[in-house]
Design a protein around this motif. Structure first.
Motif, PDB file in Angstrom:
ATOM      1  N   THR A  81     -64.292 113.053 -23.749  1.00 30.72           N
ATOM      2  CA  THR A  81     -63.692 113.067 -25.086  1.00 30.72           C
ATOM      3  C   THR A  81     -62.941 111.783 -25.410  1.00 30.72           C
ATOM      4  O   THR A  81     -62.463 111.634 -26.527  1.00 30.72           O
ATOM      5  CB  THR A  81     -62.714 114.253 -25.214  1.00 30.72           C
ATOM      6  OG1 THR A  81     -61.699 114.143 -24.209  1.00 30.72           O
ATOM      7  CG2 THR A  81     -63.460 115.574 -25.040  1.00 30.72           C
ATOM      8  N   GLU A  82     -62.819 110.872 -24.463  1.00 34.97           N
ATOM      9  CA  GLU A  82     -62.108 109.617 -24.692  1.00 34.97           C
ATOM     10  C   GLU A  82     -62.990 108.459 -24.244  1.00 34.97           C
ATOM     11  O   GLU A  82     -63.699 108.563 -23.234  1.00 34.97           O
ATOM     12  CB  GLU A  82     -60.784 109.593 -23.921  1.00 34.97           C
ATOM     13  CG  GLU A  82     -59.816 110.697 -24.331  1.00 34.97           C
ATOM     14  CD  GLU A  82     -58.550 110.678 -23.495  1.00 34.97           C
ATOM     15  OE1 GLU A  82     -58.384 109.717 -22.716  1.00 34.97           O
ATOM     16  OE2 GLU A  82     -57.747 111.604 -23.620  1.00 34.97           O
ATOM     17  N   PRO A  83     -62.962 107.318 -24.941  1.00 31.11           N
ATOM     18  CA  PRO A  83     -63.863 106.213 -24.613  1.00 31.11           C
ATOM     19  C   PRO A  83     -63.595 105.578 -23.246  1.00 31.11           C
ATOM     20  O   PRO A  83     -64.510 105.082 -22.603  1.00 31.11           O
ATOM     21  CB  PRO A  83     -63.627 105.208 -25.743  1.00 31.11           C
ATOM     22  CG  PRO A  83     -62.293 105.564 -26.305  1.00 31.11           C
ATOM     23  CD  PRO A  83     -62.169 107.045 -26.151  1.00 31.11           C
ATOM     24  N   LEU A  84     -62.343 105.591 -22.794  1.00 36.17           N
ATOM     25  CA  LEU A  84     -61.999 104.966 -21.515  1.00 36.17           C
ATOM     26  C   LEU A  84     -62.038 105.947 -20.351  1.00 36.17           C
ATOM     27  O   LEU A  84     -61.752 105.566 -19.214  1.00 36.17           O
ATOM     28  CB  LEU A  84     -60.601 104.341 -21.595  1.00 36.17           C
ATOM     29  CG  LEU A  84     -60.415 103.211 -22.613  1.00 36.17           C
ATOM     30  CD1 LEU A  84     -58.974 102.733 -22.593  1.00 36.17           C
ATOM     31  CD2 LEU A  84     -61.367 102.051 -22.300  1.00 36.17           C
ATOM     32  N   GLU A  85     -62.370 107.196 -20.623  1.00 36.91           N
ATOM     33  CA  GLU A  85     -62.308 108.210 -19.577  1.00 36.91           C
ATOM     34  C   GLU A  85     -63.320 107.943 -18.463  1.00 36.91           C
ATOM     35  O   GLU A  85     -63.022 108.131 -17.274  1.00 36.91           O
ATOM     36  CB  GLU A  85     -62.537 109.591 -20.174  1.00 36.91           C
ATOM     37  CG  GLU A  85     -62.195 110.724 -19.223  1.00 36.91           C
ATOM     38  CD  GLU A  85     -62.182 112.069 -19.911  1.00 36.91           C
ATOM     39  OE1 GLU A  85     -61.678 113.037 -19.328  1.00 36.91           O
ATOM     40  OE2 GLU A  85     -62.676 112.156 -21.064  1.00 36.91           O
ATOM     41  N   ALA A  86     -64.513 107.492 -18.817  1.00 38.71           N
ATOM     42  CA  ALA A  86     -65.552 107.247 -17.812  1.00 38.71           C
ATOM     43  C   ALA A  86     -65.111 106.146 -16.835  1.00 38.71           C
ATOM     44  O   ALA A  86     -65.269 106.281 -15.617  1.00 38.71           O
ATOM     45  CB  ALA A  86     -66.862 106.862 -18.490  1.00 38.71           C
ATOM     46  N   PHE A  87     -64.559 105.074 -17.379  1.00 34.16           N
ATOM     47  CA  PHE A  87     -64.103 103.980 -16.514  1.00 34.16           C
ATOM     48  C   PHE A  87     -62.949 104.427 -15.635  1.00 34.16           C
ATOM     49  O   PHE A  87     -62.881 104.093 -14.449  1.00 34.16           O
ATOM     50  CB  PHE A  87     -63.679 102.787 -17.373  1.00 34.16           C
ATOM     51  CG  PHE A  87     -63.235 101.596 -16.584  1.00 34.16           C
ATOM     52  CD1 PHE A  87     -64.139 100.834 -15.872  1.00 34.16           C
ATOM     53  CD2 PHE A  87     -61.885 101.240 -16.543  1.00 34.16           C
ATOM     54  CE1 PHE A  87     -63.728  99.726 -15.139  1.00 34.16           C
ATOM     55  CE2 PHE A  87     -61.466 100.144 -15.813  1.00 34.16           C
ATOM     56  CZ  PHE A  87     -62.381  99.381 -15.104  1.00 34.16           C
ATOM     57  N   SER A  88     -62.024 105.226 -16.211  1.00 33.76           N
ATOM     58  CA  SER A  88     -60.886 105.728 -15.440  1.00 33.76           C
ATOM     59  C   SER A  88     -61.352 106.630 -14.303  1.00 33.76           C
ATOM     60  O   SER A  88     -60.840 106.557 -13.179  1.00 33.76           O
ATOM     61  CB  SER A  88     -59.927 106.475 -16.365  1.00 33.76           C
ATOM     62  OG  SER A  88     -58.888 107.095 -15.631  1.00 33.76           O
ATOM     63  N   ILE A  89     -62.336 107.493 -14.564  1.00 32.76           N
ATOM     64  CA  ILE A  89     -62.847 108.388 -13.544  1.00 32.76           C
ATOM     65  C   ILE A  89     -63.493 107.606 -12.419  1.00 32.76           C
ATOM     66  O   ILE A  89     -63.300 107.899 -11.227  1.00 32.76           O
ATOM     67  CB  ILE A  89     -63.853 109.377 -14.159  1.00 32.76           C
ATOM     68  CG1 ILE A  89     -63.115 110.360 -15.067  1.00 32.76           C
ATOM     69  CG2 ILE A  89     -64.620 110.130 -13.079  1.00 32.76           C
ATOM     70  CD1 ILE A  89     -62.082 111.197 -14.347  1.00 32.76           C
ATOM     71  N   ARG A  90     -64.255 106.581 -12.763  1.00 36.64           N
ATOM     72  CA  ARG A  90     -64.912 105.777 -11.715  1.00 36.64           C
ATOM     73  C   ARG A  90     -63.883 105.055 -10.854  1.00 36.64           C
ATOM     74  O   ARG A  90     -64.034 104.964  -9.624  1.00 36.64           O
ATOM     75  CB  ARG A  90     -65.872 104.767 -12.343  1.00 36.64           C
ATOM     76  CG  ARG A  90     -66.723 104.014 -11.329  1.00 36.64           C
ATOM     77  CD  ARG A  90     -67.966 103.450 -11.945  1.00 36.64           C
ATOM     78  NE  ARG A  90     -68.850 102.876 -10.920  1.00 36.64           N
ATOM     79  CZ  ARG A  90     -70.145 102.644 -11.111  1.00 36.64           C
ATOM     80  NH1 ARG A  90     -70.702 102.947 -12.273  1.00 36.64           N
ATOM     81  NH2 ARG A  90     -70.882 102.121 -10.147  1.00 36.64           N
ATOM     82  N   LEU A  91     -62.809 104.556 -11.473  1.00 32.74           N
ATOM     83  CA  LEU A  91     -61.751 103.904 -10.707  1.00 32.74           C
ATOM     84  C   LEU A  91     -61.065 104.894  -9.761  1.00 32.74           C
ATOM     85  O   LEU A  91     -60.805 104.571  -8.584  1.00 32.74           O
ATOM     86  CB  LEU A  91     -60.721 103.291 -11.652  1.00 32.74           C
ATOM     87  CG  LEU A  91     -61.044 101.948 -12.294  1.00 32.74           C
ATOM     88  CD1 LEU A  91     -59.901 101.531 -13.224  1.00 32.74           C
ATOM     89  CD2 LEU A  91     -61.280 100.877 -11.232  1.00 32.74           C
ATOM     90  N   LYS A  92     -60.778 106.086 -10.249  1.00 34.22           N
ATOM     91  CA  LYS A  92     -60.092 107.079  -9.412  1.00 34.22           C
ATOM     92  C   LYS A  92     -60.960 107.520  -8.249  1.00 34.22           C
ATOM     93  O   LYS A  92     -60.489 107.622  -7.108  1.00 34.22           O
ATOM     94  CB  LYS A  92     -59.693 108.284 -10.264  1.00 34.22           C
ATOM     95  CG  LYS A  92     -58.568 108.009 -11.251  1.00 34.22           C
ATOM     96  CD  LYS A  92     -58.219 109.261 -12.043  1.00 34.22           C
ATOM     97  CE  LYS A  92     -57.074 108.981 -13.015  1.00 34.22           C
ATOM     98  NZ  LYS A  92     -56.707 110.178 -13.821  1.00 34.22           N
ATOM     99  N   ILE A  93     -62.240 107.771  -8.517  1.00 36.02           N
ATOM    100  CA  ILE A  93     -63.132 108.181  -7.437  1.00 36.02           C
ATOM    101  C   ILE A  93     -63.272 107.074  -6.413  1.00 36.02           C
ATOM    102  O   ILE A  93     -63.271 107.318  -5.197  1.00 36.02           O
ATOM    103  CB  ILE A  93     -64.500 108.590  -8.014  1.00 36.02           C
ATOM    104  CG1 ILE A  93     -64.365 109.907  -8.776  1.00 36.02           C
ATOM    105  CG2 ILE A  93     -65.542 108.718  -6.913  1.00 36.02           C
ATOM    106  CD1 ILE A  93     -65.668 110.401  -9.383  1.00 36.02           C
ATOM    107  N   ALA A  94     -63.368 105.833  -6.869  1.00 40.45           N
ATOM    108  CA  ALA A  94     -63.452 104.713  -5.934  1.00 40.45           C
ATOM    109  C   ALA A  94     -62.161 104.583  -5.124  1.00 40.45           C
ATOM    110  O   ALA A  94     -62.196 104.329  -3.912  1.00 40.45           O
ATOM    111  CB  ALA A  94     -63.729 103.415  -6.688  1.00 40.45           C
ATOM    112  N   GLY A  95     -61.014 104.781  -5.770  1.00 41.00           N
ATOM    113  CA  GLY A  95     -59.739 104.669  -5.066  1.00 41.00           C
ATOM    114  C   GLY A  95     -59.544 105.757  -4.030  1.00 41.00           C
ATOM    115  O   GLY A  95     -59.214 105.477  -2.867  1.00 41.00           O
TER     116      GLY A  95
END
Length: 262
Positions: A81-95
């Motif tokens: 539902t948010e444009p930056l959510e996909a990038f944030s999720i990828r960063l969190k999973i990588a972290g």
């Protein structure tokens, strides 16, 4: 730095490697800095690896949700539902994945920093404790992952048929992460109890006499640390923790008896 000490019997001097008492505060801080840098480097390398493995990790983590929907992994989707959510999720999973991959290195760095201050009889327990802690944490996290599907079934059905279920990625992955963390920490319970018995803080007899209180305490702690709060998850984690409680009494009794015999 080399510590020079005189022998009591004559004028000859021997050189020995510095022990913990010979190191200054700055030396300890310097060593701590080096350990932190190595740990951060290991987490960074692990995060880079998980960044490129993100599609595979995403499919694995989303599988419980797909099973709930009765669909294959390629056919089910989470709602962004948010444009930056996909990038944030990828960063969190990588972290989070980087921390998981670097866990052996992190435990080793902690061990190398702490070991100079331990006595000889304490050092011999370090490897079993570190190895057991790592194995138990992985087992707990794995159990949490396999528990997620029935937990999601309860959470989606408890609201009734008037709700349409479609999860957003951020809350969904937070639930998985907290569940795996809670189970992993819960599985460290026997390590703590055995260590406290070896340190003389508690005894096996006191643990035996506190069984009734332990049952209530375990259920309360599990209810607090598990994010889903469903009865299925409560039982799945409470039962192993109580079994660990009994096993720690047995292990503590054997180790304490052997220590007393020595």
């Amino acid at each position: 730095m080399v510590a020079v000490r005189r022998r009591s019997g004559g004028g000859r001097r021997t050189t020995e490697a510095p022990g913990p008492a010979d190191l200054s505060v700055l030396d300890h801080l310097s060593e701590l800095r080096d350990r932190i840098i190595k740990s951060a480097a290991a987490v960074t390398v692990g995060a880079v690896v998980c960044w490129f493995l993100y599609p595979w990790i995403f499919d694995v983590l989303v599988d419980p949700y797909c099973s709930l929907q009765g669909a294959a992994v390629d056919d089910c989707r989470l709602l962004q539902t948010e444009p930056l959510e996909a990038f944030s999720i990828r960063l969190k999973i990588a972290g989070y994945g980087g921390v998981a991959l670097a866990m052996p290195v992190l435990l080793w760095q902690v061990w190398r920093f702490v070991v100079p201050g331990l006595h000889a009889n304490e050092k011999r327990w370090a490897y079993p404790f570190v190895g057991s802690a790592l194995v138990l944490f992985v087992l707990g996290a794995t159990l949490a992952f396999h528990t997620l599907t029935p937990a999601l079934e309860f959470l989606t059905e408890v609201g009734g048929e008037g709700l349409q279920q479609q999860f957003r990625p951020a809350p969904y992955f937070e639930l998985i992460t907290y569940m795996m963390l809670a189970f992993g920490v819960g599985f460290e319970f026997p390590i703590v109890l055995v260590f406290l018995q070896l340190a003389g803080v508690i005894t096996a007899s006191s643990l035996r006499s506190a069984r009734r209180y332990a049952v209530v305490g375990i259920v309360v702690v599990v209810a607090v640390i598990t994010p889903s709060g469903d009865p299925y998850t409560l039982g799945i984690l409470s039962i192993p923790m109580y079994l660990f409680y009994e096993i720690s009494i047995l292990i503590g009794t054997l180790l304490t008896r052997r220590s007393d015999e020595r």
